[in-house]
Design a protein around this motif. Structure first.
Motif, PDB file in Angstrom:
ATOM      1  N   THR A   1       0.853  -1.175   0.000  1.00 21.81           N
ATOM      2  CA  THR A   1       0.000   0.000   0.000  1.00 21.81           C
ATOM      3  C   THR A   1       0.887   1.221   0.000  1.00 21.81           C
ATOM      4  O   THR A   1       2.031   1.170   0.426  1.00 21.81           O
ATOM      5  N   GLY A   2       0.366   2.320  -0.485  1.00 20.10           N
ATOM      6  CA  GLY A   2       1.169   3.519  -0.592  1.00 20.10           C
ATOM      7  C   GLY A   2       0.720   4.607   0.357  1.00 20.10           C
ATOM      8  O   GLY A   2      -0.463   4.761   0.609  1.00 20.10           O
ATOM      9  N   ARG A   3       1.682   5.340   0.865  1.00 23.79           N
ATOM     10  CA  ARG A   3       1.395   6.517   1.682  1.00 23.79           C
ATOM     11  C   ARG A   3       1.907   7.717   0.926  1.00 23.79           C
ATOM     12  O   ARG A   3       3.062   7.760   0.521  1.00 23.79           O
ATOM     13  N   LEU A   4       1.027   8.698   0.747  1.00 26.83           N
ATOM     14  CA  LEU A   4       1.364   9.894  -0.012  1.00 26.83           C
ATOM     15  C   LEU A   4       1.463  11.086   0.926  1.00 26.83           C
ATOM     16  O   LEU A   4       0.602  11.276   1.791  1.00 26.83           O
ATOM     17  N   PHE A   5       2.523  11.862   0.734  1.00 27.22           N
ATOM     18  CA  PHE A   5       2.754  13.059   1.536  1.00 27.22           C
ATOM     19  C   PHE A   5       2.912  14.253   0.611  1.00 27.22           C
ATOM     20  O   PHE A   5       3.426  14.116  -0.500  1.00 27.22           O
ATOM     21  N   LEU A   6       2.475  15.427   1.069  1.00 22.90           N
ATOM     22  CA  LEU A   6       2.740  16.658   0.328  1.00 22.90           C
ATOM     23  C   LEU A   6       3.434  17.626   1.269  1.00 22.90           C
ATOM     24  O   LEU A   6       3.251  17.579   2.481  1.00 22.90           O
ATOM     25  N   TRP A   7       4.273  18.481   0.669  1.00 25.32           N
ATOM     26  CA  TRP A   7       5.003  19.455   1.467  1.00 25.32           C
ATOM     27  C   TRP A   7       4.104  20.646   1.719  1.00 25.32           C
ATOM     28  O   TRP A   7       3.590  21.263   0.793  1.00 25.32           O
ATOM     29  N   SER A   8       3.879  20.953   2.978  1.00 30.03           N
ATOM     30  CA  SER A   8       3.053  22.090   3.367  1.00 30.03           C
ATOM     31  C   SER A   8       3.958  23.277   3.660  1.00 30.03           C
ATOM     32  O   SER A   8       4.701  23.263   4.640  1.00 30.03           O
TER      33      SER A   8
ATOM     34  N   ALA B   1       2.904  26.187   4.573  1.00 30.16           N
ATOM     35  CA  ALA B   1       2.369  26.845   5.764  1.00 30.16           C
ATOM     36  C   ALA B   1       2.894  26.201   7.043  1.00 30.16           C
ATOM     37  O   ALA B   1       3.217  26.887   8.008  1.00 30.16           O
ATOM     38  N   ARG B   2       2.988  24.870   7.064  1.00 31.43           N
ATOM     39  CA  ARG B   2       3.450  24.156   8.256  1.00 31.43           C
ATOM     40  C   ARG B   2       4.944  23.915   8.260  1.00 31.43           C
ATOM     41  O   ARG B   2       5.515  23.573   9.289  1.00 31.43           O
ATOM     42  N   GLY B   3       5.574  23.993   7.086  1.00 35.69           N
ATOM     43  CA  GLY B   3       7.005  23.728   6.987  1.00 35.69           C
ATOM     44  C   GLY B   3       7.351  22.278   7.241  1.00 35.69           C
ATOM     45  O   GLY B   3       8.408  21.970   7.778  1.00 35.69           O
ATOM     46  N   GLN B   4       6.443  21.365   6.826  1.00 34.31           N
ATOM     47  CA  GLN B   4       6.675  19.937   7.030  1.00 34.31           C
ATOM     48  C   GLN B   4       5.854  19.119   6.048  1.00 34.31           C
ATOM     49  O   GLN B   4       4.951  19.629   5.404  1.00 34.31           O
ATOM     50  N   TRP B   5       6.178  17.826   5.974  1.00 35.87           N
ATOM     51  CA  TRP B   5       5.427  16.892   5.144  1.00 35.87           C
ATOM     52  C   TRP B   5       4.116  16.568   5.845  1.00 35.87           C
ATOM     53  O   TRP B   5       4.084  16.333   7.050  1.00 35.87           O
ATOM     54  N   VAL B   6       3.037  16.548   5.066  1.00 41.39           N
ATOM     55  CA  VAL B   6       1.706  16.250   5.588  1.00 41.39           C
ATOM     56  C   VAL B   6       1.171  15.033   4.850  1.00 41.39           C
ATOM     57  O   VAL B   6       1.232  14.968   3.616  1.00 41.39           O
TER      58      VAL B   6
ATOM     59  N   ARG C   1       5.359  19.872  -3.844  1.00 46.02           N
ATOM     60  CA  ARG C   1       6.175  18.650  -3.755  1.00 46.02           C
ATOM     61  C   ARG C   1       5.331  17.514  -3.194  1.00 46.02           C
ATOM     62  O   ARG C   1       4.572  17.705  -2.242  1.00 46.02           O
ATOM     63  N   LEU C   2       5.501  16.329  -3.803  1.00 46.12           N
ATOM     64  CA  LEU C   2       4.835  15.120  -3.336  1.00 46.12           C
ATOM     65  C   LEU C   2       5.877  14.042  -3.103  1.00 46.12           C
ATOM     66  O   LEU C   2       6.913  14.030  -3.768  1.00 46.12           O
ATOM     67  N   ARG C   3       5.570  13.133  -2.211  1.00 44.74           N
ATOM     68  CA  ARG C   3       6.438  11.975  -1.984  1.00 44.74           C
ATOM     69  C   ARG C   3       5.531  10.770  -1.741  1.00 44.74           C
ATOM     70  O   ARG C   3       4.686  10.798  -0.855  1.00 44.74           O
TER      71      ARG C   3
END
Length: 143
Positions: free
Chosen positions: A3-10, A12-17, A120-122
């Motif tokens: 399964t995949g977990r997708l993160f985007l760079w925020s 506003a928060r200065g971190q991966w969400v 940015r996405l990961r």
């Protein structure tokens, strides 16, 4: 099955969400520009990320902008022009009431450009849990 977990760079928060797999993550005016760019659409008339059929997809309902997807390679400037030049997939402007065919995301780091904005996405694939090995058969000894 992985399964995949997708993160985007925020910004506003200065971190991966983390993007929740049970809802669409909209790449809307708020996500891309912090509600500054009034030319960007709001949900559901924009691009988005969704988890369907055990995979993440990038899709677009945006009737104004193309959506560009490019690998996030070391040294690639974080600009819409750079993403557009290096894009491996381009989702066309969506005709009214339709959405462009989705692009399935592969594991790795990605840049998405909508208008002048870049995100940015990961995508990280999680290996399925392995069942524990069968315990060793007991040794039988005779007395």
């Amino acid at each position: 099955m992985a399964t995949g977990r997708l993160f985007l760079w925020s910004q506003a928060r200065g971190q991966w969400v983390s993007c929740p797999p049970d809802e669409i993550t909209w790449l809307d005016r708020r996500t891309l520009s912090g509600d500054e760019d009034l030319t960007l659409h709001r949900a559901p008339r924009c691009a988005g990320l969704r988890y369907v059929h055990h995979r993440w997809e990038l899709f677009s309902r945006d009737t104004t902008y193309r959506v560009y997807l490019a690998p996030d390679a070391a040294g690639t400037p974080l600009s819409a022009d750079a993403v557009q030049r290096t894009a491996c997939q381009v989702l066309p402007v969506a005709p009214a009431r339709y959405e462009a065919l989705p692009v399935v995301l592969a594991a790795g780091s990605w840049l998405v450009s909508v208008g002048a904005w870049v995100l940015r996405l990961r995508l990280r694939l999680d290996e399925p849990a392995r069942p524990p090995a069968d315990p060793a058969a007991p040794t039988v000894t005779s007395n």
